[in-house]
Scaffold this motif. Sequence first.
Motif, PDB file in Angstrom:
ATOM      1  N   GLN A  24     -18.143 -19.672 -42.730  1.00  0.00           N
ATOM      2  CA  GLN A  24     -16.896 -20.311 -42.321  1.00  0.00           C
ATOM      3  C   GLN A  24     -15.771 -19.293 -42.258  1.00  0.00           C
ATOM      4  O   GLN A  24     -15.676 -18.391 -43.089  1.00  0.00           O
ATOM      5  N   LEU A  25     -14.933 -19.471 -41.234  1.00  0.00           N
ATOM      6  CA  LEU A  25     -13.648 -18.789 -41.133  1.00  0.00           C
ATOM      7  C   LEU A  25     -12.574 -19.862 -41.068  1.00  0.00           C
ATOM      8  O   LEU A  25     -12.677 -20.786 -40.255  1.00  0.00           O
ATOM      9  N   ARG A  26     -11.577 -19.741 -41.943  1.00  0.00           N
ATOM     10  CA  ARG A  26     -10.377 -20.584 -41.855  1.00  0.00           C
ATOM     11  C   ARG A  26      -9.220 -19.653 -41.596  1.00  0.00           C
ATOM     12  O   ARG A  26      -8.983 -18.720 -42.357  1.00  0.00           O
ATOM     13  N   GLN A  27      -8.502 -19.900 -40.518  1.00  0.00           N
ATOM     14  CA  GLN A  27      -7.419 -19.034 -40.096  1.00  0.00           C
ATOM     15  C   GLN A  27      -6.085 -19.727 -40.284  1.00  0.00           C
ATOM     16  O   GLN A  27      -5.963 -20.927 -40.044  1.00  0.00           O
ATOM     17  N   ALA A  28      -5.103 -18.966 -40.726  1.00  0.00           N
ATOM     18  CA  ALA A  28      -3.711 -19.399 -40.710  1.00  0.00           C
ATOM     19  C   ALA A  28      -2.933 -18.256 -40.062  1.00  0.00           C
ATOM     20  O   ALA A  28      -3.171 -17.089 -40.386  1.00  0.00           O
ATOM     21  N   ALA A  29      -2.057 -18.596 -39.138  1.00  0.00           N
ATOM     22  CA  ALA A  29      -1.357 -17.544 -38.397  1.00  0.00           C
ATOM     23  C   ALA A  29       0.017 -18.016 -37.977  1.00  0.00           C
ATOM     24  O   ALA A  29       0.300 -19.216 -37.956  1.00  0.00           O
ATOM     25  N   VAL A  77     -13.932 -14.006 -48.862  1.00  0.00           N
ATOM     26  CA  VAL A  77     -13.239 -12.783 -48.485  1.00  0.00           C
ATOM     27  C   VAL A  77     -11.962 -13.200 -47.768  1.00  0.00           C
ATOM     28  O   VAL A  77     -11.995 -14.033 -46.859  1.00  0.00           O
ATOM     29  N   PHE A  78     -10.858 -12.618 -48.211  1.00  0.00           N
ATOM     30  CA  PHE A  78      -9.549 -12.877 -47.615  1.00  0.00           C
ATOM     31  C   PHE A  78      -9.135 -11.621 -46.857  1.00  0.00           C
ATOM     32  O   PHE A  78      -9.198 -10.524 -47.414  1.00  0.00           O
ATOM     33  N   VAL A  79      -8.713 -11.805 -45.628  1.00  0.00           N
ATOM     34  CA  VAL A  79      -8.258 -10.681 -44.818  1.00  0.00           C
ATOM     35  C   VAL A  79      -6.850 -10.996 -44.348  1.00  0.00           C
ATOM     36  O   VAL A  79      -6.625 -12.026 -43.706  1.00  0.00           O
ATOM     37  N   THR A 131      -6.022 -22.768 -37.082  1.00  0.00           N
ATOM     38  CA  THR A 131      -4.904 -23.593 -37.520  1.00  0.00           C
ATOM     39  C   THR A 131      -4.287 -24.410 -36.387  1.00  0.00           C
ATOM     40  O   THR A 131      -4.176 -23.928 -35.259  1.00  0.00           O
ATOM     41  N   PRO A 132      -3.915 -25.652 -36.665  1.00  0.00           N
ATOM     42  CA  PRO A 132      -3.210 -26.449 -35.664  1.00  0.00           C
ATOM     43  C   PRO A 132      -1.912 -25.748 -35.256  1.00  0.00           C
ATOM     44  O   PRO A 132      -1.264 -25.101 -36.067  1.00  0.00           O
ATOM     45  N   GLY A 133      -1.571 -25.843 -33.999  1.00  0.00           N
ATOM     46  CA  GLY A 133      -0.381 -25.183 -33.480  1.00  0.00           C
ATOM     47  C   GLY A 133      -0.689 -23.851 -32.830  1.00  0.00           C
ATOM     48  O   GLY A 133       0.050 -23.390 -31.969  1.00  0.00           O
ATOM     49  N   PHE A 134      -1.785 -23.218 -33.245  1.00  0.00           N
ATOM     50  CA  PHE A 134      -2.225 -21.995 -32.583  1.00  0.00           C
ATOM     51  C   PHE A 134      -2.846 -22.410 -31.253  1.00  0.00           C
ATOM     52  O   PHE A 134      -3.438 -23.483 -31.160  1.00  0.00           O
ATOM     53  N   PRO A 135      -2.711 -21.603 -30.207  1.00  0.00           N
ATOM     54  CA  PRO A 135      -3.340 -21.986 -28.940  1.00  0.00           C
ATOM     55  C   PRO A 135      -4.819 -22.335 -29.138  1.00  0.00           C
ATOM     56  O   PRO A 135      -5.561 -21.562 -29.738  1.00  0.00           O
ATOM     57  N   TYR A 136      -5.194 -23.506 -28.682  1.00  0.00           N
ATOM     58  CA  TYR A 136      -6.563 -24.026 -28.779  1.00  0.00           C
ATOM     59  C   TYR A 136      -7.029 -24.169 -30.225  1.00  0.00           C
ATOM     60  O   TYR A 136      -8.222 -24.079 -30.520  1.00  0.00           O
ATOM     61  N   GLY A 137      -6.082 -24.397 -31.135  1.00  0.00           N
ATOM     62  CA  GLY A 137      -6.427 -24.616 -32.530  1.00  0.00           C
ATOM     63  C   GLY A 137      -7.359 -25.804 -32.675  1.00  0.00           C
ATOM     64  O   GLY A 137      -7.292 -26.765 -31.911  1.00  0.00           O
ATOM     65  N   GLY A 138      -8.235 -25.720 -33.636  1.00  0.00           N
ATOM     66  CA  GLY A 138      -9.196 -26.783 -33.899  1.00  0.00           C
ATOM     67  C   GLY A 138     -10.367 -26.230 -34.664  1.00  0.00           C
ATOM     68  O   GLY A 138     -10.388 -25.071 -35.066  1.00  0.00           O
ATOM     69  N   VAL A 139     -11.360 -27.060 -34.859  1.00  0.00           N
ATOM     70  CA  VAL A 139     -12.555 -26.674 -35.599  1.00  0.00           C
ATOM     71  C   VAL A 139     -13.708 -26.584 -34.614  1.00  0.00           C
ATOM     72  O   VAL A 139     -13.992 -27.537 -33.874  1.00  0.00           O
ATOM     73  N   TYR A 140     -14.367 -25.439 -34.626  1.00  0.00           N
ATOM     74  CA  TYR A 140     -15.489 -25.170 -33.729  1.00  0.00           C
ATOM     75  C   TYR A 140     -16.739 -24.967 -34.576  1.00  0.00           C
ATOM     76  O   TYR A 140     -16.698 -24.268 -35.586  1.00  0.00           O
ATOM     77  N   HIS A 141     -17.813 -25.588 -34.171  1.00  0.00           N
ATOM     78  CA  HIS A 141     -19.071 -25.506 -34.911  1.00  0.00           C
ATOM     79  C   HIS A 141     -20.027 -24.619 -34.136  1.00  0.00           C
ATOM     80  O   HIS A 141     -20.349 -24.929 -32.989  1.00  0.00           O
ATOM     81  N   THR A 142     -20.432 -23.543 -34.726  1.00  0.00           N
ATOM     82  CA  THR A 142     -21.300 -22.467 -34.235  1.00  0.00           C
ATOM     83  C   THR A 142     -20.450 -21.388 -33.551  1.00  0.00           C
ATOM     84  O   THR A 142     -19.378 -21.655 -33.010  1.00  0.00           O
ATOM     85  N   TRP A 143     -20.975 -20.181 -33.612  1.00  0.00           N
ATOM     86  CA  TRP A 143     -20.305 -19.052 -32.975  1.00  0.00           C
ATOM     87  C   TRP A 143     -20.305 -19.228 -31.452  1.00  0.00           C
ATOM     88  O   TRP A 143     -19.351 -18.860 -30.770  1.00  0.00           O
ATOM     89  N   ALA A 144     -21.346 -19.821 -30.907  1.00  0.00           N
ATOM     90  CA  ALA A 144     -21.385 -20.060 -29.463  1.00  0.00           C
ATOM     91  C   ALA A 144     -20.223 -20.945 -29.034  1.00  0.00           C
ATOM     92  O   ALA A 144     -19.565 -20.681 -28.015  1.00  0.00           O
ATOM     93  N   PHE A 164      -9.621 -16.554 -44.104  1.00  0.00           N
ATOM     94  CA  PHE A 164     -10.314 -16.920 -45.331  1.00  0.00           C
ATOM     95  C   PHE A 164     -11.773 -17.171 -44.964  1.00  0.00           C
ATOM     96  O   PHE A 164     -12.088 -18.157 -44.298  1.00  0.00           O
ATOM     97  N   TRP A 165     -12.623 -16.241 -45.317  1.00  0.00           N
ATOM     98  CA  TRP A 165     -14.045 -16.306 -44.990  1.00  0.00           C
ATOM     99  C   TRP A 165     -14.840 -16.839 -46.178  1.00  0.00           C
ATOM    100  O   TRP A 165     -14.548 -16.505 -47.324  1.00  0.00           O
ATOM    101  N   THR A 166     -15.887 -17.591 -45.886  1.00  0.00           N
ATOM    102  CA  THR A 166     -16.846 -18.031 -46.898  1.00  0.00           C
ATOM    103  C   THR A 166     -18.197 -17.430 -46.531  1.00  0.00           C
ATOM    104  O   THR A 166     -18.641 -17.530 -45.378  1.00  0.00           O
TER     105      THR A 166
END
Length: 130
Positions: free
Chosen positions: A114-119, A81-83, A36-49, A104-106
């Motif tokens: 995909q993981l989408r995080q809100a915090a 899956v929602f955690v 989520t934006p606003g979280f430290p280093y928030g953004g979209v990252y492609h690949t686990w690496a 929010f996992w897909t």
Amino acid sequence: MSDSPNVALIRRVYESGMAPEVTAEVFADDLVWDITPGFPYGGVYHTWASAGQDFFGRLAPSFEAFGAVPEEYFGDDDGHVFVSGHYHGKSKTGEEFDARFIHFWTIRDGKAVQLRQAADSYIVQSALQG
């Protein structure tokens, strides 16, 4: 009630502490890690690496301790899956914190794609500033 296969898959990630052998098995090659934006280093990252290096690699040095503590898991019939839980951490400035999150996992073909995080980014940012 037992976990659905998708919930069990994601539960393994948290229970392993993101162990490399588990992430290699669970995460798809084309994983999208959306912080989520606003979280430290928030953004979209492609690949686990990329998430490991570009997100966690920059985030981790700011903390003495940081971890996700899942509290509840929910799955649907559409591969999600929602955690809900909280991050528990201690910054290098000595500030301890607990900040709520929802992940929010897909899942597709037995892999997390995909993981989408809100915090609660404010609490984490405040701990970093001391």
